[in-house]
Design a protein around this motif. Structure first.
Motif, short mmCIF file in Angstrom:
data_model
loop_
_atom_site.label_atom_id
_atom_site.label_comp_id
_atom_site.label_asym_id
_atom_site.label_seq_id
_atom_site.Cartn_x
_atom_site.Cartn_y
_atom_site.Cartn_z
N ARG A 133 0.83 -1.12 0.00
CA ARG A 133 -0.04 -0.15 0.04
C ARG A 133 0.77 1.17 0.20
NH1 ARG A 133 -5.34 -0.72 1.35
NH2 ARG A 133 -5.85 -2.96 1.83
N LEU A 134 2.20 1.18 -0.01
CA LEU A 134 3.20 2.22 0.00
C LEU A 134 3.60 2.65 -1.10
CD1 LEU A 134 5.15 1.22 3.41
CD2 LEU A 134 2.94 2.54 3.03
N THR A 135 3.99 4.02 -1.49
CA THR A 135 4.77 4.37 -2.73
C THR A 135 6.19 3.27 -2.96
OG1 THR A 135 4.07 6.41 -2.18
CG2 THR A 135 5.71 6.43 -3.77
N PRO A 136 5.96 3.04 -4.09
CA PRO A 136 7.18 2.11 -4.51
C PRO A 136 8.48 3.26 -4.74
CG PRO A 136 5.79 2.27 -6.04
CD PRO A 136 5.08 3.01 -4.98
N PRO A 137 9.61 2.59 -4.56
CA PRO A 137 10.89 3.45 -4.62
C PRO A 137 10.80 4.02 -5.88
CG PRO A 137 11.48 1.26 -3.55
CD PRO A 137 10.05 1.31 -4.01
N GLU A 138 10.51 3.33 -6.88
CA GLU A 138 10.70 3.93 -8.53
C GLU A 138 9.70 5.10 -8.59
OE1 GLU A 138 11.59 -0.26 -8.17
OE2 GLU A 138 9.76 0.80 -7.78
N ALA A 139 8.63 5.39 -7.88
CA ALA A 139 7.77 6.55 -7.92
C ALA A 139 8.43 7.91 -7.34
CB ALA A 139 6.55 6.15 -7.16
N VAL A 140 9.50 7.82 -6.67
CA VAL A 140 10.19 8.83 -6.12
C VAL A 140 11.70 9.40 -6.82
CG1 VAL A 140 9.29 8.26 -3.87
CG2 VAL A 140 11.73 7.85 -4.38
N THR A 141 11.72 8.69 -7.85
CA THR A 141 12.91 9.05 -8.56
C THR A 141 12.97 10.55 -9.52
OG1 THR A 141 12.29 7.65 -10.51
CG2 THR A 141 13.49 6.61 -8.72
N ASP A 142 11.70 10.87 -9.62
CA ASP A 142 11.74 12.08 -10.43
C ASP A 142 12.50 13.18 -9.91
OD1 ASP A 142 10.39 11.12 -12.47
OD2 ASP A 142 8.27 12.06 -12.07
N ALA A 143 12.06 13.26 -8.45
CA ALA A 143 12.75 14.48 -7.73
C ALA A 143 14.41 14.41 -7.79
CB ALA A 143 12.49 14.30 -6.22
N PHE A 144 14.84 13.28 -7.73
CA PHE A 144 16.43 13.07 -7.88
C PHE A 144 16.96 13.45 -9.25
CE2 PHE A 144 15.19 10.28 -4.35
CZ PHE A 144 16.06 10.38 -3.61
N VAL A 145 16.00 13.15 -10.38
CA VAL A 145 16.58 13.50 -11.71
C VAL A 145 16.53 15.03 -11.58
CG1 VAL A 145 15.95 13.26 -14.03
CG2 VAL A 145 15.89 11.36 -12.83
N ASP A 146 15.30 15.69 -11.27
CA ASP A 146 15.42 17.24 -11.30
C ASP A 146 16.43 17.72 -10.73
OD1 ASP A 146 12.86 16.84 -12.48
OD2 ASP A 146 11.83 17.31 -10.84
N LEU A 147 17.11 17.35 -9.52
CA LEU A 147 18.11 17.94 -8.74
C LEU A 147 19.29 17.44 -9.26
CD1 LEU A 147 16.70 17.36 -5.24
CD2 LEU A 147 16.71 19.73 -6.33
N ALA A 148 19.45 16.37 -9.90
CA ALA A 148 20.67 16.16 -10.72
C ALA A 148 20.80 16.66 -11.97
CB ALA A 148 20.78 14.44 -10.97
N ASP A 149 19.77 17.28 -12.68
CA ASP A 149 20.01 17.85 -13.74
C ASP A 149 20.86 18.93 -13.97
OD1 ASP A 149 19.12 19.35 -16.38
OD2 ASP A 149 17.29 18.20 -16.18
N PRO A 150 21.62 19.20 -14.99
CA PRO A 150 22.35 20.29 -15.18
C PRO A 150 21.61 21.73 -15.15
CG PRO A 150 23.21 18.91 -16.80
CD PRO A 150 21.86 18.26 -15.87
N ALA A 151 20.22 21.55 -15.51
CA ALA A 151 19.56 22.90 -15.77
C ALA A 151 18.93 23.15 -14.42
CB ALA A 151 18.50 22.63 -16.56
N CYS A 152 19.19 22.45 -13.15
CA CYS A 152 18.78 22.59 -11.79
C CYS A 152 19.10 23.73 -11.39
CB CYS A 152 18.85 21.40 -10.99
SG CYS A 152 18.15 21.70 -9.39
N THR A 153 18.45 24.88 -10.65
CA THR A 153 18.71 25.86 -10.02
C THR A 153 18.40 25.75 -8.47
OG1 THR A 153 16.72 26.88 -10.51
CG2 THR A 153 18.57 27.30 -12.27
N ARG A 154 18.07 24.81 -7.92
CA ARG A 154 17.64 24.77 -6.62
C ARG A 154 18.98 24.57 -5.87
NH1 ARG A 154 11.86 21.68 -5.84
NH2 ARG A 154 11.72 22.70 -4.00
#
Length: 236
Positions: free
Chosen positions: A206-227
Motif C-alpha cells: 500500500r506504500l509508494t514504491p521506490p521507483e515513484a520518487v525518482t523524479d525528484a532526484f533527476v530534477d535535482l541532478a539535472d544540469p539545468a537545476c537551479t535549486r
C-alpha cells in the motif's frame, strides 16, 4: 535527449530500495553510474537491471561506509579514472533499532551516526573537488520527516537526520558562489527495507514504491537545476 546524458553519478546504498531505483533511473537518463553498497549481490542485481534496460554497465564498488578511509580511496579512484564527478547521491542510511533515548544502546547510536552523518561528511570531504571540477556538479542527500517531527523511540535516527540536514545546508551556504548545487530529498513514506524495519506489521504493497520518487532526484541532478540548499519533500 536524456536529461543526464554523459553525466557521471555516484550513488550510495544502491543495492536495493531508493538507491537502486535512482541508479536505474539515472542510467536510463544517460548517466554512467558508480554504485556502492555493502553487498556485492545486491549491486550485481542492480547492474543486471541496468544492462537489460540500457545495454550499459555500471561501475560497482562494494563498500562499507563505516570504513571511512575507503571513502577517501574511492574519491581518489574516481579522480584517477574520470577526473570529475557530476552527481553524488548520499542515499545510504540505517535505522539499527528503536528504543527510548535514556536506554538506547551506545553501539547502535554510533552505528547510526557513522552511516547517516559521518559517512556523508566524508563523502563531501572526499568528493568536493571532483564535484567542483564538473561544469554543473550536483549533490543530493536523502533525509526524512523524522528530522523535524519527533516520534517516540525514533530518537537516534531522527537526531542523525537532523544533523545531516544542518550539515548539508551549511555546506550549501559555503559553496553558494560555485556552480555546484546541493540539496536534500525527503522521499516520504516509501516501501523500503528500512521502513519495514521500523513498521514491521505494515502492508508495504500500500506504500509508494521506490521507483515513484525518482523524479525528484533527476530534477535535482539535472544540469539545468537551479535549486540550492533546499529540503525537497516528495510527498507533502
Amino acid at each position: 535527449m536524456s536529461r543526464l546524458a554523459g553525466r557521471i553519478a555516484l550513488i550510495t546504498g544502491a543495492s536495493r530500495g531508493i538507491g537502486a531505483a535512482v541508479a536505474k533511473r539515472f542510467a536510463a537518463e544517460g548517466a554512467h553510474v558508480i554504485l556502492t553498497a555493502r553487498t556485492s549481490g545486491g549491486l550485481e542485481e542492480t547492474d543486471d537491471a541496468i544492462r537489460t534496460a540500457t545495454g550499459q554497465s555500471a561501475t560497482l564498488v562494494p563498500l562499507d561506509l563505516r570504513k571511512f578511509d575507503q571513502i577517501d580511496q574511492l574519491g581518489q579512484a574516481v579522480f584517477d579514472r574520470f577526473r570529475r564527478l557530476d552527481i553524488i547521491v548520499g542515499n545510504a542510511g540505517v535505522l539499527e533499532a528503536l528504543g527510548p533515548v535514556a536506554q538506547y544502546d551506545p553501539k547502535h547510536w554510533q552505528r547510526i551516526f557513522d552511516v547517516n552523518v559521518t559517512a556523508n561528511f566524508r563523502l563531501i570531504r572526499s568528493f568536493d573537488r571532483l564535484l567542483r571540477a564538473s561544469d554543473a556538479g550536483r549533490a543530493v542527500f536523502v533525509t526524512s520527516g523524522a528530522a523535524t517531527a519527533p516520534y517516540p523511540y525514533w530518537g537516534a535516527y531522527a537526531a542523525s537526520k537532523a544533523a545531516l540536514e544542518m550539515m548539508v545546508r551549511t555546506y550549501a551556504m559555503e559553496i553558494a558562489r560555485s556552480p555546484l548545487k546541493v540539496n536534500l530529498v525527503d522521499p516520504g513514506v516509501v516501501a523500503t527495507r528500512l521502513r519495514a524495519q521500523g513498521f514491521p506489521g505494515e502492508d508495504q504493497s500500500r506504500l509508494t514504491p521506490p521507483e515513484a520518487v525518482t523524479d525528484a532526484f533527476v530534477d535535482l541532478a539535472d544540469p539545468a537545476c537551479t535549486r540550492h540548499g533546499e529540503v525537497v519533500r516528495v510527498q507533502e
